[in-house]
Design an enzyme around this catalytic site. Structure first.
Site, PDB file in Angstrom:
ATOM      1  CG  ASN A  94       1.836   5.046  -5.660  1.00 45.38           C
ATOM      2  OD1 ASN A  94       1.316   6.038  -5.142  1.00 45.38           O
ATOM      3  ND2 ASN A  94       2.086   4.968  -6.951  1.00 45.38           N
ATOM      4  CE1 TYR A 110      10.501   2.885 -12.415  1.00 48.59           C
ATOM      5  CE2 TYR A 110      10.942   3.923 -14.532  1.00 48.59           C
ATOM      6  CZ  TYR A 110      10.217   3.043 -13.771  1.00 48.59           C
ATOM      7  OH  TYR A 110       9.218   2.297 -14.349  1.00 48.59           O
ATOM      8  CB  ILE A 134       8.105  -7.863  -2.463  1.00 48.17           C
ATOM      9  CG1 ILE A 134       8.625  -6.522  -2.961  1.00 48.17           C
ATOM     10  CG2 ILE A 134       6.739  -8.184  -3.017  1.00 48.17           C
ATOM     11  CD1 ILE A 134       9.091  -6.567  -4.403  1.00 48.17           C
ATOM     12  CE  LYS A 179      10.676  -0.702 -13.556  1.00 46.36           C
ATOM     13  NZ  LYS A 179       9.937  -1.729 -12.823  1.00 46.36           N
ATOM     14  CG  LEU A 189      -1.892  -1.204   1.353  1.00 49.61           C
ATOM     15  CD1 LEU A 189      -2.853  -1.012   2.532  1.00 49.61           C
ATOM     16  CD2 LEU A 189      -2.689  -1.489   0.089  1.00 49.61           C
ATOM     17  CB  THR A 228      13.064   4.218 -18.993  1.00 53.93           C
ATOM     18  OG1 THR A 228      13.932   5.300 -18.678  1.00 53.93           O
ATOM     19  CG2 THR A 228      13.304   3.102 -18.007  1.00 53.93           C
ATOM     20  CB  SER A 276      10.230   1.182 -18.279  1.00 52.49           C
ATOM     21  OG  SER A 276      10.222   2.456 -18.863  1.00 52.49           O
TER      22      SER A 276
HETATM   23  P1  NAD Z   1       1.864   1.781  -9.099  1.00 54.99           P
HETATM   24  O1  NAD Z   1       2.692   2.589  -8.166  1.00 54.99           O
HETATM   25  O2  NAD Z   1       0.479   2.236  -9.376  1.00 54.99           O
HETATM   26  O3  NAD Z   1       1.806   0.271  -8.591  1.00 54.99           O
HETATM   27  C1  NAD Z   1       2.859  -0.334  -7.899  1.00 54.99           C
HETATM   28  C2  NAD Z   1       2.267  -1.056  -6.710  1.00 54.99           C
HETATM   29  O4  NAD Z   1       3.305  -1.726  -6.016  1.00 54.99           O
HETATM   30  C3  NAD Z   1       1.603  -0.116  -5.720  1.00 54.99           C
HETATM   31  O5  NAD Z   1       0.326  -0.625  -5.388  1.00 54.99           O
HETATM   32  C4  NAD Z   1       2.524  -0.136  -4.520  1.00 54.99           C
HETATM   33  O6  NAD Z   1       1.824   0.050  -3.303  1.00 54.99           O
HETATM   34  C5  NAD Z   1       3.156  -1.502  -4.631  1.00 54.99           C
HETATM   35  N1  NAD Z   1       4.507  -1.630  -4.057  1.00 54.99           N
HETATM   36  C6  NAD Z   1       5.583  -0.842  -4.282  1.00 54.99           C
HETATM   37  N2  NAD Z   1       6.638  -1.313  -3.600  1.00 54.99           N
HETATM   38  C7  NAD Z   1       6.238  -2.421  -2.950  1.00 54.99           C
HETATM   39  C8  NAD Z   1       6.865  -3.363  -2.089  1.00 54.99           C
HETATM   40  N3  NAD Z   1       8.140  -3.224  -1.720  1.00 54.99           N
HETATM   41  N4  NAD Z   1       6.144  -4.404  -1.611  1.00 54.99           N
HETATM   42  C9  NAD Z   1       4.844  -4.554  -1.956  1.00 54.99           C
HETATM   43  N5  NAD Z   1       4.190  -3.699  -2.753  1.00 54.99           N
HETATM   44  C10 NAD Z   1       4.876  -2.643  -3.256  1.00 54.99           C
HETATM   45  O7  NAD Z   1       2.694   1.654 -10.461  1.00 54.99           O
HETATM   46  P2  NAD Z   1       2.234   1.124 -11.883  1.00 54.99           P
HETATM   47  O8  NAD Z   1       2.105   2.290 -12.791  1.00 54.99           O
HETATM   48  O9  NAD Z   1       1.113   0.176 -11.739  1.00 54.99           O
HETATM   49  O10 NAD Z   1       3.558   0.361 -12.320  1.00 54.99           O
HETATM   50  C11 NAD Z   1       3.707  -1.023 -12.125  1.00 54.99           C
HETATM   51  C12 NAD Z   1       5.049  -1.463 -12.631  1.00 54.99           C
HETATM   52  O11 NAD Z   1       5.188  -1.081 -13.994  1.00 54.99           O
HETATM   53  C13 NAD Z   1       6.230  -0.828 -11.901  1.00 54.99           C
HETATM   54  O12 NAD Z   1       7.255  -1.793 -11.788  1.00 54.99           O
HETATM   55  C14 NAD Z   1       6.664   0.283 -12.841  1.00 54.99           C
HETATM   56  O13 NAD Z   1       8.020   0.590 -12.681  1.00 54.99           O
HETATM   57  C15 NAD Z   1       6.386  -0.348 -14.186  1.00 54.99           C
HETATM   58  N6  NAD Z   1       6.181   0.635 -15.253  1.00 54.99           N
HETATM   59  C16 NAD Z   1       5.204   1.582 -15.130  1.00 54.99           C
HETATM   60  C17 NAD Z   1       5.034   2.532 -16.132  1.00 54.99           C
HETATM   61  C18 NAD Z   1       3.977   3.601 -16.021  1.00 54.99           C
HETATM   62  O14 NAD Z   1       4.043   4.583 -16.762  1.00 54.99           O
HETATM   63  N7  NAD Z   1       2.983   3.475 -15.126  1.00 54.99           N
HETATM   64  C19 NAD Z   1       5.856   2.512 -17.274  1.00 54.99           C
HETATM   65  C20 NAD Z   1       6.830   1.521 -17.374  1.00 54.99           C
HETATM   66  C21 NAD Z   1       6.986   0.575 -16.357  1.00 54.99           C
HETATM   67  N1  UFG Z   2       4.504  16.369 -20.512  1.00 55.61           N
HETATM   68  C1  UFG Z   2       4.156  17.713 -20.608  1.00 55.61           C
HETATM   69  N2  UFG Z   2       3.623  18.307 -19.514  1.00 55.61           N
HETATM   70  C2  UFG Z   2       3.390  17.635 -18.347  1.00 55.61           C
HETATM   71  C3  UFG Z   2       3.741  16.260 -18.261  1.00 55.61           C
HETATM   72  C4  UFG Z   2       4.306  15.659 -19.373  1.00 55.61           C
HETATM   73  O1  UFG Z   2       4.354  18.341 -21.646  1.00 55.61           O
HETATM   74  O2  UFG Z   2       2.902  18.243 -17.392  1.00 55.61           O
HETATM   75  C5  UFG Z   2       5.088  15.720 -21.691  1.00 55.61           C
HETATM   76  C6  UFG Z   2       6.492  15.193 -21.449  1.00 55.61           C
HETATM   77  O3  UFG Z   2       7.450  16.194 -21.686  1.00 55.61           O
HETATM   78  C7  UFG Z   2       6.545  14.049 -22.461  1.00 55.61           C
HETATM   79  C8  UFG Z   2       5.101  13.556 -22.537  1.00 55.61           C
HETATM   80  O4  UFG Z   2       4.299  14.605 -21.997  1.00 55.61           O
HETATM   81  O5  UFG Z   2       6.891  14.553 -23.697  1.00 55.61           O
HETATM   82  C9  UFG Z   2       4.867  12.287 -21.741  1.00 55.61           C
HETATM   83  O6  UFG Z   2       5.357  12.501 -20.419  1.00 55.61           O
HETATM   84  P1  UFG Z   2       5.053  11.486 -19.229  1.00 55.61           P
HETATM   85  O7  UFG Z   2       5.692  12.029 -18.011  1.00 55.61           O
HETATM   86  O8  UFG Z   2       3.602  11.162 -19.180  1.00 55.61           O
HETATM   87  O9  UFG Z   2       5.773  10.159 -19.708  1.00 55.61           O
HETATM   88  P2  UFG Z   2       7.312   9.908 -20.012  1.00 55.61           P
HETATM   89  O10 UFG Z   2       7.358   9.476 -21.443  1.00 55.61           O
HETATM   90  O11 UFG Z   2       8.186  11.005 -19.622  1.00 55.61           O
HETATM   91  O12 UFG Z   2       7.635   8.775 -18.958  1.00 55.61           O
HETATM   92  C10 UFG Z   2       7.251   7.467 -19.168  1.00 55.61           C
HETATM   93  C11 UFG Z   2       7.001   6.736 -17.842  1.00 55.61           C
HETATM   94  C12 UFG Z   2       8.284   6.530 -17.095  1.00 55.61           C
HETATM   95  C13 UFG Z   2       9.359   5.962 -17.980  1.00 55.61           C
HETATM   96  C14 UFG Z   2       9.541   6.823 -19.208  1.00 55.61           C
HETATM   97  C15 UFG Z   2      10.519   6.236 -20.179  1.00 55.61           C
HETATM   98  O13 UFG Z   2       6.077   7.473 -17.042  1.00 55.61           O
HETATM   99  O14 UFG Z   2       8.030   5.601 -16.053  1.00 55.61           O
HETATM  100  O15 UFG Z   2       8.289   6.892 -19.890  1.00 55.61           O
HETATM  101  O16 UFG Z   2      10.754   7.095 -21.238  1.00 55.61           O
HETATM  102  F1  UFG Z   2      10.551   5.918 -17.327  1.00 55.61           F
END
Ligand code: NAD
Ligand code: UFG
Length: 347
Positions: free
Chosen positions: A37, A151, A61, A155, A35, A128, A126
């Site tokens: 996030n 971050y 975890i 990954k 919990l 990234t 990701s």
């Molecule tokens: P999120 O934060 O909504 O979900 C992550 C969940 O993991 C949360 O519910 C949090 O409480 C839980 N958590 C975190 N650390 C923990 C721990 N140590 N033990 C148990 N629970 C834990 O994030 P999300 O957007 O659902 O992302 C999920 C996965 O996908 C992450 O690994 C993130 O890095 C990866 N990811 C997300 C995005 C994105 O844009 N959302 C993009 C690329 C990769």
């Molecule tokens: N952006 C704006 N204004 C904002 C927020 C974002 O113009 O207030 C733009 C950013 O500059 C970017 C695009 O919207 O061009 C998307 O931005 P996000 O922050 O939504 O997403 P990112 O592509 O930066 O990030 C995502 C994931 C990260 C991951 C990354 C890898 O959220 O977890 O891609 O490139 F690491």
């Protein structure tokens, strides 16, 4: 008998949507989430969508003994590992928080899996890991580069750990490299719950349209792209969740040690195109201004997702309008519900 899958971080944004799709595909689901996030109410909402129970462990975890107890109690056959911290900016401010949670968490999880002879895993990575790419679309064979944030480092390191375990310790792993997940479940019961001021574009747009934020700042309009703004490959979270089920099925059947898949739609949209799509489906005028570039932003990146389409037999179903429509409906539902208050998604 249906297989039981452990979903770490299963109450989070992508995890919760994946739990729904796993249950829709007749998998039994056990969730571990600390919990950090997310909120417990998400579990109730998943159950009201699928009408199926979830076994929820509120635990970390990184806590070896909690994981041990879970693996003793449940007959886990596969794992989808989402649990991690994900805020790029925060990781720059506090890298150790990210190394500890994301890398240590991965190691502890895999150690306990190993001890319990559970070797099938799907891991959330990701795009990234591709760093500041110069040309798109990006295939999985594109070299990974030095990370642009701590971050990103987590990954890269976790991908490497998983590859090692697959090569030398009998794990069967799938690495999923997500592009930009957005949108929400059509039920409007689950979606993204950003903590405080959103970093990401789509929640910032929906909060602005809802009047929580004054205006959106577009981070840079002098890039070498058709309209000068960054291009990303946005993918609907429900399409992404469905890909996890396909990936898991694939992992159970595959001979090779590991496989890597990009998950995107294969089409890039600029920030201005996203804003236009949002305005069209919501009927709202979005207040926005042009601002400076954000440090660390890649100019343009989108996926070549043909490998996932071919091997996983997966295809995205939703387009940008669907993504914006569901994101907006979720924002409206969030304003009307108590979820945003339980977890402060605005301040
Ligand atoms: P999120 O934060 O909504 O979900 C992550 C969940 O993991 C949360 O519910 C949090 O409480 C839980 N958590 C975190 N650390 C923990 C721990 N140590 N033990 C148990 N629970 C834990 O994030 P999300 O957007 O659902 O992302 C999920 C996965 O996908 C992450 O690994 C993130 O890095 C990866 N990811 C997300 C995005 C994105 O844009 N959302 C993009 C690329 C990769
Ligand atoms: N952006 C704006 N204004 C904002 C927020 C974002 O113009 O207030 C733009 C950013 O500059 C970017 C695009 O919207 O061009 C998307 O931005 P996000 O922050 O939504 O997403 P990112 O592509 O930066 O990030 C995502 C994931 C990260 C991951 C990354 C890898 O959220 O977890 O891609 O490139 F690491």
């Amino acid at each position: 008998m249906n297989k039981t899958i452990l979903v770490t971080g299963g109450l989070g944004y992508i995890g919760s949507h994946t739990v729904v799709e796993l249950q829709n595909s007749n998998y039994k689901v056990v969730v571990i989430d600390n919990l950090s996030n997310s909120i417990k109410e998400v579990a109730e909402r998943i159950v009201s969508i699928t009408k199926q129970p979830i076994q929820l462990y509120v635990a970390d975890i990184n806590d070896h003994s909690s994981l041990e107890a879970l693996f003793k109690q449940e007959t886990i056959e596969g794992v989808i590992h989402f649990a991690a911290h994900k805020a790029v900016g925060e990781s720059v401010q506090n890298p150790f928080k990210y190394y500890r949670n994301n890398i240590d968490g991965m190691i502890t999880l895999h150690q306990v899996m190993h001890q319990h002879h559970v070797k099938t895993i799907v891991f959330s990575s990701s795009c990234t890991v591709y760093g500041d790419t110069k040309s798109s679309p990006i295939e999985e064979t594109h070299p990974v580069t030095e990370a642009i944030s701590p971050y990103g480092t987590t990954k890269l390191v976790c991908e490497q750990i998983l590859k090692d375990l697959c090569k030398y310790s009998g794990f069967k792993g799938i690495i999923l490299r997500y592009f930009n997940p957005v949108g929400a479940h059509p039920s409007t019961l689950i979606g993204e719950l950003p903590l405080g001021v959103p970093d990401n574009l789509v929640p910032y747009i929906t909060q602005t349209a809802a009047g929580i934020r004054e205006k959106l700042t577009v981070f840079g309009n002098d890039y070498n792209t058709p309209d000068g703004t960054n291009i990303r490959d946005y993918i609907h979270v429900v399409d992404l969740a469905k890909a996890h089920v396909k990936a898991l099925d694939y992992a159970f059947a595959m001979d090779q040690d590991y496989e890597i898949f990009n998950l995107g739609t294969g089409k890039g949209y600029s920030v201005l195109e996203v804003i236009k799509a949002f305005e069209k489906v919501s009927g709202k005028n979005l207040p926005y201004v042009m601002g400076a570039r954000r440090a660390g932003d890649v100019e343009q990146i989108w996926a070549d997702a043909t490998k996932a389409e071919k091997l996983l037999k997966w295809a995205h179903q939703f387009d940008l309008n669907d993504m914006m429509d569901s994101a907006w409906k979720w924002q409206v539902a969030l304003n009307d519900s108590n979820l945003g208050k339980i977890k402060d998604t605005t301040s």
